[in-house]
Design an enzyme around this catalytic site. Structure first.
Site, mmCIF file in Angstrom:
data_model
loop_
_atom_site.group_PDB
_atom_site.id
_atom_site.type_symbol
_atom_site.label_atom_id
_atom_site.label_comp_id
_atom_site.label_asym_id
_atom_site.label_seq_id
_atom_site.Cartn_x
_atom_site.Cartn_y
_atom_site.Cartn_z
ATOM 1 N N GLY A 39 1.312 -2.105 4.169
ATOM 2 C CA GLY A 39 1.761 -0.726 4.060
ATOM 3 C C GLY A 39 2.994 -0.494 4.906
ATOM 4 O O GLY A 39 4.132 -0.551 4.423
ATOM 5 N N MET A 82 -11.161 -6.281 5.708
ATOM 6 C CA MET A 82 -10.403 -5.308 6.503
ATOM 7 C C MET A 82 -10.015 -5.943 7.840
ATOM 8 O O MET A 82 -10.877 -6.386 8.594
ATOM 9 C CB MET A 82 -11.236 -4.041 6.757
ATOM 10 C CG MET A 82 -11.533 -3.205 5.533
ATOM 11 S SD MET A 82 -10.081 -2.755 4.563
ATOM 12 C CE MET A 82 -9.091 -1.879 5.770
ATOM 13 N N MET A 129 -12.301 4.025 -0.097
ATOM 14 C CA MET A 129 -12.942 4.195 1.209
ATOM 15 C C MET A 129 -13.715 5.496 1.154
ATOM 16 O O MET A 129 -13.381 6.481 1.821
ATOM 17 C CB MET A 129 -11.884 4.203 2.315
ATOM 18 C CG MET A 129 -11.337 2.801 2.576
ATOM 19 S SD MET A 129 -9.785 2.827 3.466
ATOM 20 C CE MET A 129 -8.651 2.993 2.094
ATOM 21 N N MET A 179 -9.249 7.797 0.516
ATOM 22 C CA MET A 179 -10.096 8.094 1.681
ATOM 23 C C MET A 179 -10.713 9.480 1.524
ATOM 24 O O MET A 179 -10.025 10.430 1.134
ATOM 25 C CB MET A 179 -9.252 8.083 2.953
ATOM 26 C CG MET A 179 -8.498 6.790 3.162
ATOM 27 S SD MET A 179 -7.518 6.869 4.660
ATOM 28 C CE MET A 179 -6.721 5.260 4.606
ATOM 29 N N ASP A 201 -4.930 3.419 -1.600
ATOM 30 C CA ASP A 201 -5.959 3.678 -0.586
ATOM 31 C C ASP A 201 -6.520 5.085 -0.731
ATOM 32 O O ASP A 201 -5.843 6.074 -0.433
ATOM 33 C CB ASP A 201 -5.344 3.536 0.813
ATOM 34 C CG ASP A 201 -5.174 2.085 1.208
ATOM 35 O OD1 ASP A 201 -6.153 1.325 1.092
ATOM 36 O OD2 ASP A 201 -4.061 1.704 1.627
ATOM 37 N N ASP A 259 -6.397 -6.722 4.413
ATOM 38 C CA ASP A 259 -5.896 -5.346 4.396
ATOM 39 C C ASP A 259 -5.859 -4.759 5.802
ATOM 40 O O ASP A 259 -6.904 -4.514 6.406
ATOM 41 C CB ASP A 259 -6.805 -4.505 3.486
ATOM 42 C CG ASP A 259 -6.256 -3.111 3.248
ATOM 43 O OD1 ASP A 259 -5.118 -2.838 3.668
ATOM 44 O OD2 ASP A 259 -6.980 -2.309 2.642
ATOM 45 N N GLY A 260 -4.638 -4.524 6.291
ATOM 46 C CA GLY A 260 -4.455 -3.855 7.576
ATOM 47 C C GLY A 260 -3.629 -4.671 8.554
ATOM 48 O O GLY A 260 -3.994 -5.787 8.900
ATOM 49 N N HIS A 276 -8.548 0.789 -3.673
ATOM 50 C CA HIS A 276 -9.456 0.557 -2.544
ATOM 51 C C HIS A 276 -10.138 1.883 -2.211
ATOM 52 O O HIS A 276 -9.509 2.772 -1.639
ATOM 53 C CB HIS A 276 -8.613 0.024 -1.365
ATOM 54 C CG HIS A 276 -9.380 -0.195 -0.107
ATOM 55 N ND1 HIS A 276 -8.754 -0.358 1.117
ATOM 56 C CD2 HIS A 276 -10.710 -0.282 0.152
ATOM 57 C CE1 HIS A 276 -9.661 -0.538 2.046
ATOM 58 N NE2 HIS A 276 -10.853 -0.484 1.494
ATOM 59 N N SER A 335 0.831 -1.204 0.000
ATOM 60 C CA SER A 335 0.000 0.000 0.000
ATOM 61 C C SER A 335 0.862 1.249 0.000
ATOM 62 O O SER A 335 1.638 1.497 0.926
ATOM 63 C CB SER A 335 -0.899 0.021 1.240
ATOM 64 O OG SER A 335 -1.490 1.310 1.352
ATOM 65 N N HIS A 339 -1.295 -1.321 -4.145
ATOM 66 C CA HIS A 339 -2.561 -1.007 -3.469
ATOM 67 C C HIS A 339 -2.677 0.504 -3.267
ATOM 68 O O HIS A 339 -1.769 1.149 -2.730
ATOM 69 C CB HIS A 339 -2.594 -1.742 -2.127
ATOM 70 C CG HIS A 339 -3.899 -1.705 -1.417
ATOM 71 N ND1 HIS A 339 -4.952 -2.547 -1.724
ATOM 72 C CD2 HIS A 339 -4.328 -0.940 -0.383
ATOM 73 C CE1 HIS A 339 -5.966 -2.298 -0.909
ATOM 74 N NE2 HIS A 339 -5.620 -1.316 -0.080
ATOM 75 N N GLY A 384 -9.091 3.632 7.530
ATOM 76 C CA GLY A 384 -8.877 5.063 7.778
ATOM 77 C C GLY A 384 -7.417 5.412 8.003
ATOM 78 O O GLY A 384 -7.008 6.521 7.705
ATOM 79 N N PHE A 385 -6.653 4.475 8.520
ATOM 80 C CA PHE A 385 -5.258 4.783 8.855
ATOM 81 C C PHE A 385 -4.374 3.565 8.601
ATOM 82 O O PHE A 385 -4.809 2.433 8.808
ATOM 83 C CB PHE A 385 -5.135 5.184 10.334
ATOM 84 C CG PHE A 385 -6.012 6.354 10.694
ATOM 85 C CD1 PHE A 385 -5.584 7.662 10.460
ATOM 86 C CD2 PHE A 385 -7.280 6.143 11.204
ATOM 87 C CE1 PHE A 385 -6.415 8.736 10.759
ATOM 88 C CE2 PHE A 385 -8.125 7.214 11.504
ATOM 89 C CZ PHE A 385 -7.679 8.515 11.281
ATOM 90 N N GLY A 386 -3.143 3.836 8.193
ATOM 91 C CA GLY A 386 -2.146 2.781 8.118
ATOM 92 C C GLY A 386 -1.534 2.564 9.496
ATOM 93 O O GLY A 386 -1.778 3.353 10.423
HETATM 94 C C1 DX5 Z 1 -6.426 1.141 5.936
HETATM 95 C C2 DX5 Z 1 -5.943 0.889 4.530
HETATM 96 C C3 DX5 Z 1 -4.837 -0.123 4.446
HETATM 97 C C4 DX5 Z 1 -3.611 0.276 5.186
HETATM 98 C C5 DX5 Z 1 -2.593 -0.816 5.192
HETATM 99 O O1 DX5 Z 1 -7.501 2.009 5.902
HETATM 100 O O2 DX5 Z 1 -6.987 0.403 3.721
HETATM 101 O O3 DX5 Z 1 -4.525 -0.436 3.104
HETATM 102 O O4 DX5 Z 1 -3.044 1.432 4.659
HETATM 103 O O5 DX5 Z 1 -1.522 -0.317 5.904
HETATM 104 P P1 DX5 Z 1 -0.837 -1.124 7.081
HETATM 105 O O6 DX5 Z 1 -0.279 -2.342 6.450
HETATM 106 O O7 DX5 Z 1 0.178 -0.164 7.567
HETATM 107 O O8 DX5 Z 1 -1.908 -1.448 8.103
HETATM 108 ZN ZN ZN Z 2 -6.550 -0.557 1.656
#
Ligand code: DX5
Ligand code: ZN
Length: 218
Positions: A198, A138, A69, A38, A36, A176-177, A67, A9, A34, A143-145
């Site tokens: 990510g 998920m 969101m 948002m 992301d 994912d996550g 993806h 990601s 990937h 929302g956050f990495g």
């Molecule tokens: C979360 C994202 C993920 C995330 C993955 O909202 O959809 O793709 O960025 O990042 P990591 O691997 O750092 O959790």
């Molecule tokens: Zn994602």
């Protein structure tokens, strides 16, 4: 042991050095990239939109796994296809007319996925699983990495793999996550096909070796 598809990601990449980071992914064992997106409404955070996706596509030599969101993603799927998406996933929770949205994505000649939040039961996909190419499970709240992996994901993936068998479907299961070397093998064992990563990739001292390790389950 099945070889997973690895989809790093770019949310965790250095946004001021995106070209450098995309070229690193081009030369890596990653299969997809990937993306992301948002909107600050469906999820509390804003990341980037279609101009950044198009800029990534200019350098990427691997399929873009987008993806979304975002609320009412039907407003933007065509623009993301123009911006280079090979696959677009929309959220089950963000779509009132999910079947219509899936048809819209497939009508653009690209692959369609459905992402589900941690609280969304996989059984809700029973009537759509035959129509989609991928389910993005998920394993954190979107929302956050850099968040902690939710352990209940294993059970969900198991149930989803059963659903897939029941419907004789070849849908890909993406996680994912919070994916890292501690949970990757177990996720593959219970039925996952695609691993998004990510922070585990981009904060690693050696991202190329980290991607390779995820792919080969070292
Ligand atoms: C979360 C994202 C993920 C995330 C993955 O909202 O959809 O793709 O960025 O990042 P990591 O691997 O750092 O959790
Ligand atoms: Zn994602």
């Amino acid at each position: 042991m099945k070889t997973p598809i690895i989809s790093p990601s770019v949310l965790a990449a250095d946004f001021a050095n995106l070209q450098r980071d995309i070229e690193m992914l081009n030369s890596s064992d990653a299969d997809w990239i990937h993306i992301d997106v948002m909107d600050g409404i469906f999820v509390p955070n804003i990341s980037f939109g279609q101009p950044v996706c198009a800029a990534i596509a200019k350098h990427a030599k691997k399929p873009l796994d987008v993806h979304l969101m975002i609320e009412r993603p039907e407003r933007y799927v065509e623009q993301f296809k123009q911006a280079g998406a090979s696959l677009i996933s929309v959220h089950y929770e963000a779509c009132v007319h999910l079947h219509r949205n899936i048809e819209q994505i497939k009508g653009l000649g690209i692959k369609a996925g459905v992402a589900i939040n941690p609280h969304t039961p996989v059984d809700l996909l029973a009537e759509i699983i035959a129509d989609i190419d991928l389910v993005c499970v998920m394993s954190v709240n979107p929302g956050f990495g850099g968040q902690k992996f939710i352990e209940n994901t294993y059970t969900k993936v198991q149930k989803l793999a059963e659903l897939r068998n029941r419907f004789n479907s070849s849908v890909l299961i993406e996680i994912d996550g919070g994916v890292n070397s501690t949970n990757a093998k177990k996720l593959i064992d219970v039925g996952a096909d695609v691993l998004v990563a990510g922070n585990f990739v981009f904060t690693a001292a050696n991202p190329l070796a980290t991607i390779k390790d995820l792919k080969t389950q070292l």
